[in-house]
Design an enzyme around this catalytic site. Structure first.
Site, PDB file in Angstrom:
ATOM      1  CB  ALA A   1      -0.911   0.004   1.226  1.00 49.09           C
TER       2      ALA A   1
ATOM      3  N   GLY B   1       0.692  -5.608   0.628  1.00 48.07           N
ATOM      4  CA  GLY B   1      -0.287  -5.720  -0.437  1.00 48.07           C
ATOM      5  C   GLY B   1       0.294  -6.225  -1.740  1.00 48.07           C
TER       6      GLY B   1
ATOM      7  CD  GLU C   1      -2.514  -8.566   1.801  1.00 48.73           C
ATOM      8  OE1 GLU C   1      -3.267  -8.999   2.696  1.00 48.73           O
ATOM      9  OE2 GLU C   1      -2.302  -7.346   1.595  1.00 48.73           O
TER      10      GLU C   1
END
Length: 266
Positions: A72, A117, A120
């Site tokens: 992020a 992220g 992910e």
């Protein structure tokens, strides 16, 4: 090869007569940190690819030399008020669910940093190809949050609950060789060859029935975590969706005639 840009930070390239699509993260100045705008673009690209019946495989790549994605955009996050963060959350989630819910097989090509992220996004793919420079991890607890792009659910499904807990609780980064040993990535290749090898794998996958590929992915995803009896019912439903398809008829005919199938895709 054709190219299409989604916003400023996402590039989609279509290979193999459009059957292999490459979704490239393209925010090099920020090492592909996922901002609100970039998250919206990822979701938009995934929606378009999911509706494109010519696409049989999607490869998730990065244009940055030293990073797949660092997670992020924390600089942006730091500027958001609590109310703005609440409003931003569905947009952020849309990027990860967009990749996760693609109806075709997906392959991540990882080099350099794939953290938070970024990892992910890779975990949302079906197969992760990584080169020797890859460093992966979910370090969110070290900055006061938790993995929020699917990490707490996807990682244990890969490596088991205890291993996932150790990795998430310690926030540690894992280099390529150990990542392959632990099952955090699936295929380890020489430095600089992650994209090439991922595209080669995608081409092998794309040679198969598009109807069969979508049904197989659906059965794999929906059946995971169910008890065996329920899982077999999911498989049977997926089998019925392909058993009377044009692809099945063409596949059987091509096998018997000893020729390459020409899939109708229906």
């Amino acid at each position: 090869m054709s190219e299409e840009r989604f916003g400023e930070f996402v590039l989609v390239r279509r290979h193999e007569d459009g059957h292999v699509a490459e979704l490239a993260l393209d925010r090099p100045k920020a090492m592909n940190a996922v901002s609100t705008e970039m998250a919206r673009s990822i979701a938009g690209a995934c929606a378009a690819l999911g509706e494109d019946r010519d696409v049989r495989v999607v490869v998730l790549t990065s244009t940055h030399e030293r990073a797949f994605c660092v997670g992020a955009d924390l600089k942006e996050r730091n500027s958001l008020s609590d109310a703005e963060l609440v409003r931003q959350r569905p947009v952020a989630r849309g990027a990860y669910t967009g990749v996760l819910e693609l109806p075709v097989p997906t392959v991540a090509a990882v080099h350099g940093f794939a953290l938070g992220g970024g990892f992910e996004l890779a975990l949302s793919c079906d197969v992760i190809v990584a080169d020797g420079t890859a460093v992966v991890g979910l370090p969110e607890v070290s900055v006061g949050v938790i993995p929020g792009g699917g990490g707490t659910q996807l990682l244990p499904r890969r490596v088991g609950a205890a291993r996932a807990a150790e990795l998430i609780f310690t926030a540690r980064r894992v280099a390529a060789a150990e990542a392959r040993e632990l099952g955090l990535v699936d295929v380890l290749v020489e430095e600089g060859r992650d994209r090439e090898e991922a595209l080669t794998l995608a081409s092998r996958i794309a040679a198969n029935s598009p109807v069969g590929l979508r049904a197989a992915k659906r059965a794999l995803r929906l059946g995971h975590g169910l008890d065996l009896r329920a899982g077999l019912e999911v498989e049977d439903a997926a089998w019925r969706s392909v058993a009377f398809s044009g692809d099945r008829a063409e596949g059987v005919a091509a096998f018997n005639e000893k020729r390459k199938p020409e899939w109708p895709g229906e």
